[in-house]
Design a protein around this motif. Structure first.
Motif, short mmCIF file in Angstrom:
data_model
loop_
_atom_site.label_atom_id
_atom_site.label_comp_id
_atom_site.label_asym_id
_atom_site.label_seq_id
_atom_site.Cartn_x
_atom_site.Cartn_y
_atom_site.Cartn_z
N LYS A 185 8.89 2.14 -10.15
CA LYS A 185 8.59 2.62 -8.80
C LYS A 185 9.35 3.92 -8.56
O LYS A 185 10.51 4.05 -8.94
CB LYS A 185 9.01 1.58 -7.75
CG LYS A 185 8.15 0.35 -7.73
CD LYS A 185 8.34 -0.45 -6.44
CE LYS A 185 9.80 -0.85 -6.23
NZ LYS A 185 9.98 -1.59 -4.97
N GLN A 193 9.33 3.73 -0.50
CA GLN A 193 8.22 2.83 -0.23
C GLN A 193 7.86 2.86 1.26
O GLN A 193 8.74 2.82 2.12
CB GLN A 193 8.56 1.40 -0.63
CG GLN A 193 7.37 0.44 -0.49
CD GLN A 193 7.73 -1.00 -0.82
OE1 GLN A 193 8.79 -1.48 -0.45
NE2 GLN A 193 6.83 -1.70 -1.51
N THR A 215 1.92 9.67 -11.83
CA THR A 215 2.28 8.82 -10.69
C THR A 215 1.01 8.37 -9.97
O THR A 215 0.14 9.20 -9.65
CB THR A 215 3.21 9.57 -9.72
OG1 THR A 215 4.38 10.00 -10.42
CG2 THR A 215 3.62 8.67 -8.57
N ASP A 222 0.83 -1.20 0.00
CA ASP A 222 0.00 0.00 0.00
C ASP A 222 0.87 1.25 0.00
O ASP A 222 1.83 1.36 0.77
CB ASP A 222 -0.90 0.01 1.23
CG ASP A 222 -2.04 -0.98 1.12
OD1 ASP A 222 -3.04 -0.65 0.47
OD2 ASP A 222 -1.91 -2.09 1.67
N GLY A 223 0.49 2.21 -0.86
CA GLY A 223 1.21 3.47 -0.92
C GLY A 223 2.37 3.49 -1.89
O GLY A 223 2.94 4.55 -2.13
N THR A 224 2.75 2.33 -2.43
CA THR A 224 3.84 2.30 -3.41
C THR A 224 3.46 3.18 -4.60
O THR A 224 2.35 3.09 -5.13
CB THR A 224 4.12 0.87 -3.88
OG1 THR A 224 4.48 0.07 -2.75
CG2 THR A 224 5.25 0.84 -4.89
N GLN A 225 4.37 4.04 -5.03
CA GLN A 225 4.12 4.97 -6.13
C GLN A 225 4.66 4.40 -7.44
O GLN A 225 5.83 4.04 -7.53
CB GLN A 225 4.77 6.32 -5.85
CG GLN A 225 4.25 6.99 -4.58
CD GLN A 225 4.96 8.28 -4.28
OE1 GLN A 225 4.79 9.28 -4.97
NE2 GLN A 225 5.79 8.28 -3.25
N ASP A 270 -1.21 5.41 2.34
CA ASP A 270 -0.58 5.75 1.06
C ASP A 270 0.13 7.10 1.10
O ASP A 270 0.38 7.69 0.06
CB ASP A 270 -1.61 5.73 -0.07
CG ASP A 270 -2.69 6.81 0.09
OD1 ASP A 270 -2.62 7.59 1.05
OD2 ASP A 270 -3.60 6.86 -0.77
N LYS A 304 -0.64 5.91 -6.72
CA LYS A 304 -0.38 5.23 -5.45
C LYS A 304 -1.27 4.00 -5.34
O LYS A 304 -2.47 4.07 -5.62
CB LYS A 304 -0.63 6.18 -4.27
CG LYS A 304 0.32 7.36 -4.23
CD LYS A 304 0.01 8.29 -3.08
CE LYS A 304 -1.27 9.07 -3.31
NZ LYS A 304 -1.48 10.11 -2.28
N TRP A 340 -3.43 1.05 -3.66
CA TRP A 340 -4.20 0.49 -2.55
C TRP A 340 -4.28 -1.00 -2.82
O TRP A 340 -4.87 -1.43 -3.83
CB TRP A 340 -5.59 1.11 -2.47
CG TRP A 340 -5.63 2.42 -1.74
CD1 TRP A 340 -4.61 3.30 -1.58
CD2 TRP A 340 -6.76 2.98 -1.08
NE1 TRP A 340 -5.02 4.39 -0.86
CE2 TRP A 340 -6.33 4.22 -0.54
CE3 TRP A 340 -8.08 2.58 -0.90
CZ2 TRP A 340 -7.21 5.05 0.17
CZ3 TRP A 340 -8.94 3.40 -0.19
CH2 TRP A 340 -8.51 4.63 0.35
N SER A 349 -2.68 11.65 -7.96
CA SER A 349 -2.11 12.70 -7.12
C SER A 349 -3.18 13.63 -6.57
O SER A 349 -2.95 14.32 -5.58
CB SER A 349 -1.08 13.52 -7.91
OG SER A 349 -1.69 14.12 -9.05
#
Length: 545
Positions: free
Chosen positions: A232, A236, A137, A100-103, A341, A139, A141, A153
């Motif tokens: 990525k 992270q 970009t 979770d939250g990885t861009q 995130d 993110k 979930w 974003s």
């Protein structure tokens, strides 16, 4: 010059040492029946606990032990997970690079253009830019190890907008149309296809439109319009949310319960007190108040670990500072606030503030009778400007009153906002509360300014700037000051043991001015110089003599 903290910069005020206990007890006896309503009311629909009048601020609160100022250590990474403290906790998560939250950014292998949510969302997703920035970009979930929502974003979610498969970014909450599967190439995990909820793969077509209508198999070549090159970006997140949701409840439960029962044990408390420390600062997450059945994805069991900590602290006569390290909605965008995130939502509604107060109420009521309850820290590292001064002071007032419902002796710690630009913004407010403490965190290791500092320049900065600013903000009869986090790590490369010793000693001497005391971050860490136990056992830090 502002003071450097973990994840930000700020400085809080310093005050004079406590008054004699007999005077304090007399004041408390004379005030025990007084109360008044708080000037900060919740919304009418939100119930609130009774408020109490804070006694005169000139008289600090007595406590069973320890004496002020404390020398403490944070038990970081125990009840609130931070992956950098103990990386092996995350090793068993499948696709652990997609938490979770990885861009992520997705570049069409055929068109050489990036998926883009123009204006950060609100319309169609296109693929018409050759350079990637914020709009390109997304993110994650995480739903399971291969299925995800993509957040833009602008905090909207990517999904199928019509029956023809056109991809848009308009939803404010993810539902089935906003669900996608990432299918990774067997020989290159960053070469992917994106399968939409309609069963078709997403492709970028010549007009720049992005449509989920591609049903053919692929050979993963650059000539396949459904193949994307996934990149990525950014750091992270590896916090409690990522760990629990990454494993899933069934797998996360035994992983965390084993961690809670083995990472910190009674022998650690014995070592802490034998080393000359007098207190521990224990970070907890808001979900502990719902134990044993916290909301998903969190798992139950951390409350028993905190109960054990109080039992051991009482045995060895250590004080405990309970630190609400992760507040509901996350008070900053980092993993230690358990942000999903990187979005910061704490304090945006009265209901959110009331929920946080209920967590403090739960903790204070549970441990108020323990002689080891030395202090309750209402929140760790709220970040400005998203955490506004008004929302924070409203919460601090109500949180203070929640503690005072159950304890007249526990100190109440209030953390400055990171990046507020005003190191003394809480000084006047906190001066109105008896037993209030302002928490400041000092780090040089996160500030680029120190990148080229020599050993002596670092030490001189501690001795002059940090020490001088502590002295400058000292106010008579004001709140006490607590250096709640510091570490003997810096940007100096190839430093010798003797140089580390000098750096640690300089900090302890400077932070010894804080009238409440200081706390090292942390007791255990995968990185040696962040690990106080390692530093003590190996002679880098001595707290005796």
């Amino acid at each position: 010059m502002s003071l450097v903290c973990r994840g930000g910069i700020r400085l809080g005020p310093l005050v004079v040492k406590p008054q004699p206990r007999l005077v304090v007890l007399a004041v408390l006896l004379s005030l025990c029946t007084s109360c008044l309503s708080s000037s900060f009311a919740h919304a009418k629909s939100t119930p609130r606990p009774p408020t109490v009048q804070p006694p005169p601020p000139s008289q600090p609160v007595p406590a069973s032990y320890p004496a002020l100022p404390v020398r403490a250590v944070c038990l970081g990474g125990w009840l609130v997970t931070e992956g950098w403290i103990l990386p092996p906790l995350f090793d068993g998560i499948p696709n652990k690079d997609l938490l979770d939250g990885t861009q992520l950014q997705f570049k069409s292998a055929l068109r050489k253009t990036y998926l883009t949510a123009d204006q950060g969302g609100g319309g169609a997703v296109v693929a018409n830019r050759t350079q990637a920035s914020d709009w390109e970009t997304f993110k994650l979930w995480r739903i399971n190890e291969t299925t995800f929502n993509f957040r833009t974003s602008g905090n909207q979610f990517v999904g199928i907008g019509a029956s023809d498969g056109i991809i848009v970014a308009t939803a404010t909450e993810p539902l089935l149309p906003e669900t996608f599967q990432i299918v990774r190439c067997p020989f290159d995990k960053n070469r992917v296809r994106i399968k939409a909820a309609n069963g078709y793969f997403v492709q970028a077509i010549a007009t720049g439109e992005v449509i989920a209508d591609y049903g053919e198999p692929t050979r993963w070549s650059d000539f396949d319009a459904s193949v994307f090159l996934m990149t990525k970006v950014g750091e992270q997140l590896q916090g409690e949310y990522q760990l629990c949701n990454g494993y899933g409840t069934d797998k996360a439960t035994p992983v965390l319960r084993d961690h809670w029962s083995t990472y910190i044990v009674e022998d650690d408390f014995k070592f802490i007190v034998s080393s000359g420390l007098t207190a521990v600062r224990i970070p907890v997450g808001w979900w502990i108040a719902s134990d044993p059945n916290p909301p998903a994805p969190y798992v139950g069991g951390s409350l028993q670990a905190l109960d054990n900590a109080f039992k051991w602290a009482e045995k060895y006569k250590l004080g405990i500072i309970i630190d609400l390290h992760a507040a509901p909605g996350s008070q900053n965008p980092w993993e230690h606030s358990s942000s999903r995130d990187g979005t910061q939502e704490w304090g945006t509604t009265d209901a959110n503030i009331a929920q946080t107060v209920q967590v403090i109420d739960f903790l204070a009521s549970r441990y108020a009778t323990s002689p080891s309850l030395f202090a309750v820290e209402l929140m760790n590292e709220p970040l400005a400007p998203r955490a506004t001064f008004d929302s924070l002071t409203k919460y601090y007032r109500d949180g203070y009153n929640a503690v005072r419902k159950y304890s007249s002796t526990a100190y109440v710690v209030m953390s400055n906002r990171l990046s507020s630009g005003n190191s003394a913004e809480l000084l006047q407010f906190a001066s109105g509360f008896q037993g209030a403490v302002i928490d400041v965190h000092y780090y040089t290791v996160f500030n680029k300014m120190f990148s080229n500092f020599t050993v002596q320049q670092n030490i001189d900065f501690i001795k002059t700037n940090f020490s001088g600013e502590l002295t400058a903000v000292t106010t008579q009869n004001g709140p006490l000051t607590f250096v709640g986090e510091w570490v003997a790590e810096w940007k100096v490369t190839n430093a010798t043991k003797k140089e580390y010793q000098k750096y640690a000693t300089a900090q302890m001497n400077a932070y010894g001015q804080a009238t409440f005391g200081w706390s090292y971050w942390t007791v255990k860490n995968a990185k040696n110089h962040w690990d106080l136990e390692w530093m003590i056992r190996n002679g880098y830090i001595s707290l005796k003599g």
